[in-house]
Design an enzyme around this catalytic site. Sequence first.
Site, mmCIF file in Angstrom:
data_model
loop_
_atom_site.group_PDB
_atom_site.id
_atom_site.type_symbol
_atom_site.label_atom_id
_atom_site.label_comp_id
_atom_site.label_asym_id
_atom_site.label_seq_id
_atom_site.Cartn_x
_atom_site.Cartn_y
_atom_site.Cartn_z
ATOM 1 N N ASP A 1 0.816 -1.219 0.000
ATOM 2 C CA ASP A 1 0.000 0.000 0.000
ATOM 3 C C ASP A 1 0.853 1.275 0.000
ATOM 4 O O ASP A 1 0.367 2.347 0.345
ATOM 5 C CB ASP A 1 -0.976 -0.004 1.188
ATOM 6 C CG ASP A 1 -0.243 -0.101 2.510
ATOM 7 O OD1 ASP A 1 0.987 -0.329 2.492
ATOM 8 O OD2 ASP A 1 -0.890 0.067 3.558
ATOM 9 N N HIS B 1 25.255 3.439 -17.099
ATOM 10 C CA HIS B 1 24.128 3.748 -16.204
ATOM 11 C C HIS B 1 24.272 3.036 -14.860
ATOM 12 O O HIS B 1 23.298 2.523 -14.308
ATOM 13 C CB HIS B 1 22.792 3.407 -16.873
ATOM 14 C CG HIS B 1 22.424 4.416 -17.919
ATOM 15 N ND1 HIS B 1 21.415 4.225 -18.836
ATOM 16 C CD2 HIS B 1 22.938 5.623 -18.201
ATOM 17 C CE1 HIS B 1 21.336 5.283 -19.637
ATOM 18 N NE2 HIS B 1 22.248 6.151 -19.264
ATOM 19 N N ASP C 1 27.086 11.584 -12.155
ATOM 20 C CA ASP C 1 26.093 12.109 -13.096
ATOM 21 C C ASP C 1 24.816 12.325 -12.289
ATOM 22 O O ASP C 1 24.145 11.351 -11.923
ATOM 23 C CB ASP C 1 25.882 11.080 -14.216
ATOM 24 C CG ASP C 1 24.910 11.553 -15.291
ATOM 25 O OD1 ASP C 1 24.179 12.530 -15.045
ATOM 26 O OD2 ASP C 1 24.868 10.928 -16.368
ATOM 27 N N ASP D 1 20.850 18.072 -15.684
ATOM 28 C CA ASP D 1 21.560 16.814 -15.947
ATOM 29 C C ASP D 1 23.041 17.154 -16.114
ATOM 30 O O ASP D 1 23.447 17.662 -17.165
ATOM 31 C CB ASP D 1 20.963 16.196 -17.231
ATOM 32 C CG ASP D 1 21.558 14.855 -17.577
ATOM 33 O OD1 ASP D 1 22.349 14.318 -16.786
ATOM 34 O OD2 ASP D 1 21.218 14.338 -18.661
ATOM 35 N N HIS E 1 28.147 6.333 -26.826
ATOM 36 C CA HIS E 1 26.839 6.994 -26.774
ATOM 37 C C HIS E 1 26.878 8.292 -27.570
ATOM 38 O O HIS E 1 27.931 8.717 -28.041
ATOM 39 C CB HIS E 1 26.396 7.230 -25.317
ATOM 40 C CG HIS E 1 27.343 8.058 -24.484
ATOM 41 N ND1 HIS E 1 27.393 9.430 -24.559
ATOM 42 C CD2 HIS E 1 28.256 7.699 -23.546
ATOM 43 C CE1 HIS E 1 28.289 9.873 -23.700
ATOM 44 N NE2 HIS E 1 28.836 8.848 -23.075
ATOM 45 N N HIS F 1 21.187 15.163 -25.682
ATOM 46 C CA HIS F 1 19.744 14.953 -25.871
ATOM 47 C C HIS F 1 19.035 16.237 -25.487
ATOM 48 O O HIS F 1 19.589 17.073 -24.775
ATOM 49 C CB HIS F 1 19.251 13.781 -25.006
ATOM 50 C CG HIS F 1 19.717 13.846 -23.565
ATOM 51 N ND1 HIS F 1 19.062 14.577 -22.604
ATOM 52 C CD2 HIS F 1 20.792 13.294 -22.942
ATOM 53 C CE1 HIS F 1 19.713 14.450 -21.448
ATOM 54 N NE2 HIS F 1 20.770 13.694 -21.624
ATOM 55 N N HIS G 1 15.365 13.251 -20.559
ATOM 56 C CA HIS G 1 15.508 12.994 -21.997
ATOM 57 C C HIS G 1 14.222 13.542 -22.606
ATOM 58 O O HIS G 1 13.216 12.842 -22.709
ATOM 59 C CB HIS G 1 15.670 11.497 -22.274
ATOM 60 C CG HIS G 1 16.940 10.939 -21.683
ATOM 61 N ND1 HIS G 1 17.126 9.629 -21.391
ATOM 62 C CD2 HIS G 1 18.096 11.546 -21.332
ATOM 63 C CE1 HIS G 1 18.341 9.444 -20.884
ATOM 64 N NE2 HIS G 1 18.946 10.605 -20.834
ATOM 65 N N GLU H 1 27.514 16.014 -23.703
ATOM 66 C CA GLU H 1 28.083 15.086 -22.734
ATOM 67 C C GLU H 1 28.965 14.007 -23.354
ATOM 68 O O GLU H 1 28.680 12.816 -23.236
ATOM 69 C CB GLU H 1 26.957 14.424 -21.939
ATOM 70 C CG GLU H 1 25.833 13.812 -22.780
ATOM 71 C CD GLU H 1 24.793 13.115 -21.898
ATOM 72 O OE1 GLU H 1 25.178 12.240 -21.122
ATOM 73 O OE2 GLU H 1 23.591 13.468 -22.004
ATOM 74 N N TYR I 1 35.420 5.661 -22.158
ATOM 75 C CA TYR I 1 35.301 4.591 -21.161
ATOM 76 C C TYR I 1 36.264 3.470 -21.528
ATOM 77 O O TYR I 1 36.119 2.841 -22.584
ATOM 78 C CB TYR I 1 33.853 4.077 -21.136
ATOM 79 C CG TYR I 1 32.852 5.223 -21.027
ATOM 80 C CD1 TYR I 1 32.488 5.748 -19.786
ATOM 81 C CD2 TYR I 1 32.328 5.826 -22.179
ATOM 82 C CE1 TYR I 1 31.603 6.817 -19.693
ATOM 83 C CE2 TYR I 1 31.460 6.906 -22.091
ATOM 84 C CZ TYR I 1 31.101 7.389 -20.857
ATOM 85 O OH TYR I 1 30.243 8.460 -20.774
ATOM 86 N N ARG J 1 33.086 11.272 -18.190
ATOM 87 C CA ARG J 1 32.032 11.961 -18.941
ATOM 88 C C ARG J 1 31.967 13.374 -18.381
ATOM 89 O O ARG J 1 32.106 13.564 -17.167
ATOM 90 C CB ARG J 1 30.694 11.237 -18.805
ATOM 91 C CG ARG J 1 29.555 11.897 -19.550
ATOM 92 C CD ARG J 1 28.359 10.961 -19.824
ATOM 93 N NE ARG J 1 27.657 10.553 -18.614
ATOM 94 C CZ ARG J 1 27.716 9.335 -18.105
ATOM 95 N NH1 ARG J 1 28.460 8.400 -18.686
ATOM 96 N NH2 ARG J 1 27.048 9.023 -17.006
ATOM 97 N N GLU K 1 29.406 16.600 -18.664
ATOM 98 C CA GLU K 1 28.069 16.912 -19.196
ATOM 99 C C GLU K 1 27.559 18.256 -18.687
ATOM 100 O O GLU K 1 27.557 18.516 -17.481
ATOM 101 C CB GLU K 1 27.082 15.823 -18.772
ATOM 102 C CG GLU K 1 25.637 16.122 -19.159
ATOM 103 C CD GLU K 1 24.685 14.967 -18.894
ATOM 104 O OE1 GLU K 1 24.907 14.221 -17.921
ATOM 105 O OE2 GLU K 1 23.715 14.836 -19.658
HETATM 106 N N1 GLY Z 1 21.776 11.162 -16.782
HETATM 107 C C1 GLY Z 1 21.362 10.549 -17.968
HETATM 108 C C2 GLY Z 1 21.986 11.162 -19.115
HETATM 109 O O1 GLY Z 1 23.004 11.809 -18.996
HETATM 110 O O2 GLY Z 1 21.492 11.118 -20.201
HETATM 111 MN MN MN Z 2 22.332 13.484 -20.185
HETATM 112 MN MN MN Z 3 23.574 12.747 -17.203
#
Ligand code: GLY
Ligand code: MN
Ligand code: MN
Length: 438
Positions: A36, A240, A257, A268, A347, A351, A358, A381, A385, A403, A405
């Site tokens: 619940d 991730h 991140d 982000d 990647h 975005h 996103h 970003e 890696y 990374r 970003e």
């Molecule tokens: N934190 C998810 C991305 O950077 O897209």
């Molecule tokens: Mn991002």
């Molecule tokens: Mn991110």
Amino acid sequence: MNRNEFKRRRKQLMRMMGENSIAILPSSPEQVRNRDVLYNYRPDSDFYYLTGFPEPEAVAVLIPGREQAEYILFCRERDEKKERWHGSRAGQDGATERYGADDSFPVTDLNDILPRMLEQCERVFYAMGCNPDLDRRLSGWINDIRSHSGSDVRGPIKFLALDHYLHDFRLYKSSAEVKMMRQAAEISSAAHRRVMQSCRPGLMEYELEAAVIHECAMRGAREQAYPPIVGTGGNSCVLHYMENNDKLADGDLLLIDAGCELNYYASDITRTIPVNGIFSKPQRQLYELVLNAQYAAIAAVKPGNNWNDPHEAAVRSITIGLVELGILKGDVDTLIKDGDYKRFYMHRTGHWIGMDVHDVGDYKIDGKWRLLEPGMVLTIEPGLYIPAKSKKVAKKWWDIGIRIEDDLLVTKDGHEVLSKGAPKTVAEIEAEMASAKT
Ligand code: GLY
Ligand code: MN
Ligand code: MN
């Protein structure tokens, strides 16, 4: 967000719809976490974008040109007993007085009222497939209307994808939205500074996750836009990674991140920092390689360039850097064409970002990359890696995941980096980390 902002959005949609049309937009259902216990409620972004209405079990209906009421909000009724247990509800009076609806009915009356509204309209703007319960009810109502043999009611003849139109509106941020996103990015930047100040060998990754959440919440942003990624050493190479339960080791890098959501707007930000406060030489070489790629991509964010230009700039810069360091071998153009860089950079460079991290909005139009225009907000970003045991890669580069970003607004003259408050160069990061030790 000011009430007029929501009104302006509804007017914009209704202008586009024209008369003899109806738009039907449900809020998202509540989600059970266990038994619940429910997850904190967060309305669907499309619904909130048009209504500013924060409660579950609501359906917004827009009928441009309708005399009695153009904007009708179906929502829960007031209920003294339930409100004592679970908190207040706007009810029908609140929907009209506080949320700008022209008229409001209990959501339990939807079956009785909405079909009568539907049968007057030729075009239905609706996002099919997002709410199976309402999809089913809607097709039932339409079938009923169509089976009224002999009546002069014609009923809807055309369905249009409401989400497609709304998503295009949402891509262009108003000045009020930009202000909110700037503020969200400032709060997240402060959280990243706090991480830099708190970080030291021996801490657990989740302690820094807690620092981020605490810093954001203390500044009024009580939700994160996505679960924070706090990965040290080899974990930084998992894109991730969210377990966040390893110990920080002296000599490792830490990739974090994390970005808050403020009043339904996301930020982000990723930063990569040395756990002990000083980048080793190989870490610095790779860090500056990614930073140069990020600068190259950021320089490509300006009106007239297309969506893919920043990505191409980042890929070229990373490939050149990897060849210079001997990690990739061969001709840069060929390595790019053959996608060899993807072994280390798999990647895309960014975005859209807005109410959803996103965010919505098409990246291509008629098969061609979309042009960047003022008011769009995107992330930049790039990353690199190199997990342990990477074949044909010297050991000194192993377990390095980087990374960097930022969130950028496209402006008339180029761009504004909304997340500029988070230290980014080697010197800035080392100085921020040292500042806590003095
Ligand atoms: N934190 C998810 C991305 O950077 O897209
Ligand atoms: Mn991002
Ligand atoms: Mn991110």
